[in-house]
Design a protein around this motif. Structure first.
Motif, PDB file in Angstrom:
ATOM      1  N   GLN A  31     -14.061  -9.720  -4.773  1.00 33.80           N
ATOM      2  CA  GLN A  31     -14.625 -10.486  -3.670  1.00 33.80           C
ATOM      3  C   GLN A  31     -13.476 -11.195  -2.951  1.00 33.80           C
ATOM      4  O   GLN A  31     -12.436 -11.482  -3.562  1.00 33.80           O
ATOM      5  CB  GLN A  31     -15.626 -11.519  -4.199  1.00 33.80           C
ATOM      6  CG  GLN A  31     -16.820 -10.915  -4.901  1.00 33.80           C
ATOM      7  CD  GLN A  31     -17.687 -10.138  -3.941  1.00 33.80           C
ATOM      8  OE1 GLN A  31     -18.004 -10.609  -2.852  1.00 33.80           O
ATOM      9  NE2 GLN A  31     -18.046  -8.925  -4.318  1.00 33.80           N
ATOM     10  N   PRO A  32     -13.659 -11.524  -1.670  1.00 38.34           N
ATOM     11  CA  PRO A  32     -12.578 -12.208  -0.949  1.00 38.34           C
ATOM     12  C   PRO A  32     -12.091 -13.480  -1.657  1.00 38.34           C
ATOM     13  O   PRO A  32     -10.887 -13.732  -1.724  1.00 38.34           O
ATOM     14  CB  PRO A  32     -13.206 -12.527   0.414  1.00 38.34           C
ATOM     15  CG  PRO A  32     -14.217 -11.439   0.608  1.00 38.34           C
ATOM     16  CD  PRO A  32     -14.767 -11.179  -0.778  1.00 38.34           C
ATOM     17  N   TRP A  33     -12.999 -14.270  -2.219  1.00 33.28           N
ATOM     18  CA  TRP A  33     -12.573 -15.503  -2.882  1.00 33.28           C
ATOM     19  C   TRP A  33     -11.760 -15.190  -4.138  1.00 33.28           C
ATOM     20  O   TRP A  33     -10.861 -15.955  -4.487  1.00 33.28           O
ATOM     21  CB  TRP A  33     -13.760 -16.414  -3.203  1.00 33.28           C
ATOM     22  CG  TRP A  33     -14.602 -15.970  -4.358  1.00 33.28           C
ATOM     23  CD1 TRP A  33     -15.698 -15.159  -4.327  1.00 33.28           C
ATOM     24  CD2 TRP A  33     -14.407 -16.318  -5.742  1.00 33.28           C
ATOM     25  NE1 TRP A  33     -16.189 -14.971  -5.592  1.00 33.28           N
ATOM     26  CE2 TRP A  33     -15.424 -15.678  -6.480  1.00 33.28           C
ATOM     27  CE3 TRP A  33     -13.479 -17.097  -6.412  1.00 33.28           C
ATOM     28  CZ2 TRP A  33     -15.537 -15.797  -7.858  1.00 33.28           C
ATOM     29  CZ3 TRP A  33     -13.587 -17.216  -7.793  1.00 33.28           C
ATOM     30  CH2 TRP A  33     -14.612 -16.575  -8.496  1.00 33.28           C
ATOM     31  N   LYS A  35      -9.730 -12.588  -4.467  1.00 30.26           N
ATOM     32  CA  LYS A  35      -8.404 -12.210  -3.969  1.00 30.26           C
ATOM     33  C   LYS A  35      -7.599 -13.462  -3.603  1.00 30.26           C
ATOM     34  O   LYS A  35      -6.406 -13.556  -3.895  1.00 30.26           O
ATOM     35  CB  LYS A  35      -8.526 -11.291  -2.753  1.00 30.26           C
ATOM     36  CG  LYS A  35      -9.089  -9.927  -3.084  1.00 30.26           C
ATOM     37  CD  LYS A  35      -9.240  -9.094  -1.831  1.00 30.26           C
ATOM     38  CE  LYS A  35      -9.858  -7.750  -2.133  1.00 30.26           C
ATOM     39  NZ  LYS A  35     -10.043  -6.938  -0.925  1.00 30.26           N
ATOM     40  N   ARG A  36      -8.268 -14.433  -2.970  1.00 28.49           N
ATOM     41  CA  ARG A  36      -7.578 -15.681  -2.609  1.00 28.49           C
ATOM     42  C   ARG A  36      -7.172 -16.459  -3.858  1.00 28.49           C
ATOM     43  O   ARG A  36      -6.098 -17.064  -3.911  1.00 28.49           O
ATOM     44  CB  ARG A  36      -8.457 -16.533  -1.693  1.00 28.49           C
ATOM     45  CG  ARG A  36      -8.580 -15.971  -0.281  1.00 28.49           C
ATOM     46  CD  ARG A  36      -9.225 -16.940   0.683  1.00 28.49           C
ATOM     47  NE  ARG A  36     -10.602 -17.249   0.370  1.00 28.49           N
ATOM     48  CZ  ARG A  36     -11.657 -16.554   0.797  1.00 28.49           C
ATOM     49  NH1 ARG A  36     -11.493 -15.496   1.564  1.00 28.49           N
ATOM     50  NH2 ARG A  36     -12.873 -16.918   0.466  1.00 28.49           N
ATOM     51  N   CYS A  37      -8.023 -16.422  -4.877  1.00 31.07           N
ATOM     52  CA  CYS A  37      -7.703 -17.103  -6.136  1.00 31.07           C
ATOM     53  C   CYS A  37      -6.463 -16.482  -6.773  1.00 31.07           C
ATOM     54  O   CYS A  37      -5.570 -17.197  -7.241  1.00 31.07           O
ATOM     55  CB  CYS A  37      -8.900 -17.015  -7.079  1.00 31.07           C
ATOM     56  SG  CYS A  37      -8.620 -17.804  -8.670  1.00 31.07           S
ATOM     57  N   HIS A  38      -6.401 -15.156  -6.762  1.00 30.82           N
ATOM     58  CA  HIS A  38      -5.238 -14.485  -7.338  1.00 30.82           C
ATOM     59  C   HIS A  38      -3.975 -14.809  -6.528  1.00 30.82           C
ATOM     60  O   HIS A  38      -2.914 -15.066  -7.101  1.00 30.82           O
ATOM     61  CB  HIS A  38      -5.466 -12.972  -7.390  1.00 30.82           C
ATOM     62  CG  HIS A  38      -4.650 -12.302  -8.427  1.00 30.82           C
ATOM     63  ND1 HIS A  38      -5.171 -11.787  -9.583  1.00 30.82           N
ATOM     64  CD2 HIS A  38      -3.325 -12.102  -8.502  1.00 30.82           C
ATOM     65  CE1 HIS A  38      -4.205 -11.285 -10.321  1.00 30.82           C
ATOM     66  NE2 HIS A  38      -3.069 -11.457  -9.686  1.00 30.82           N
ATOM     67  N   ALA A  39      -4.115 -14.831  -5.204  1.00 31.19           N
ATOM     68  CA  ALA A  39      -2.975 -15.189  -4.353  1.00 31.19           C
ATOM     69  C   ALA A  39      -2.536 -16.630  -4.624  1.00 31.19           C
ATOM     70  O   ALA A  39      -1.333 -16.921  -4.683  1.00 31.19           O
ATOM     71  CB  ALA A  39      -3.334 -15.009  -2.883  1.00 31.19           C
ATOM     72  N   LEU A  40      -3.510 -17.524  -4.823  1.00 34.48           N
ATOM     73  CA  LEU A  40      -3.186 -18.912  -5.136  1.00 34.48           C
ATOM     74  C   LEU A  40      -2.396 -19.005  -6.438  1.00 34.48           C
ATOM     75  O   LEU A  40      -1.414 -19.747  -6.531  1.00 34.48           O
ATOM     76  CB  LEU A  40      -4.459 -19.755  -5.228  1.00 34.48           C
ATOM     77  CG  LEU A  40      -4.291 -21.213  -5.647  1.00 34.48           C
ATOM     78  CD1 LEU A  40      -3.427 -21.972  -4.657  1.00 34.48           C
ATOM     79  CD2 LEU A  40      -5.647 -21.869  -5.797  1.00 34.48           C
ATOM     80  N   ALA A  41      -2.794 -18.220  -7.432  1.00 32.67           N
ATOM     81  CA  ALA A  41      -2.064 -18.200  -8.706  1.00 32.67           C
ATOM     82  C   ALA A  41      -0.621 -17.783  -8.479  1.00 32.67           C
ATOM     83  O   ALA A  41       0.304 -18.381  -9.040  1.00 32.67           O
ATOM     84  CB  ALA A  41      -2.747 -17.251  -9.689  1.00 32.67           C
TER      85      ALA A  41
END
Length: 119
Positions: A31-33, A35-41
């Motif tokens: 889900q988009p969120w 992907k953003r969580c992984h990018a944040l990590a």
């Protein structure tokens, strides 16, 4: 000690060999969120704010019940918040205000604000 051995022999997320449902091995699109969580990590690690070891320990500290109820990336989000609070990088109030701002933007159908250029 023998009776308590099962309690200390495994960490909460060490579920190898425990009874469980069948594993769904099918690929699924994130889900988009997520992907953003992984990018944040990645960003937190790159800037040396939260490293992989801190994240792992944070997930283990959630305990069996939370680990069992939260999805993979939901665990990450909770751990990131906890670590950022502990390090004084973010306060619960700041996070709550930002969450309210994002929710209001989502409800109104708006989009994310444009990034401001730093001077």
């Amino acid at each position: 000690m023998i009776r308590s051995l099962p309690l200390v022999a495994r960490l909460p997320n060490d579920i190898g060999g425990a009874p469980a449902d069948r594993i769904d091995w099918s690929d699924h699109e994130l889900q988009p969120w997520e992907k953003r969580c992984h990018a944040l990590a990645d960003v937190l690690d790159f800037h040396k704010i939260i490293n992989t070891e801190e994240k792992r320990r944070g997930v283990e500290a959630l305990g069996t019940e939370m680990i069992g109820k939260l999805s993979y990336y939901e665990r990450w989000i909770v751990v990131f918040a906890n670590i950022l609070f502990q390090k004084g990088v973010l306060t619960p109030t700041e996070l709550a205000l930002k969450m309210d701002e994002v929710e209001a933007r989502f409800v109104s159908g708006g989009s994310a604000p444009a990034a401001k250029a730093s001077t």
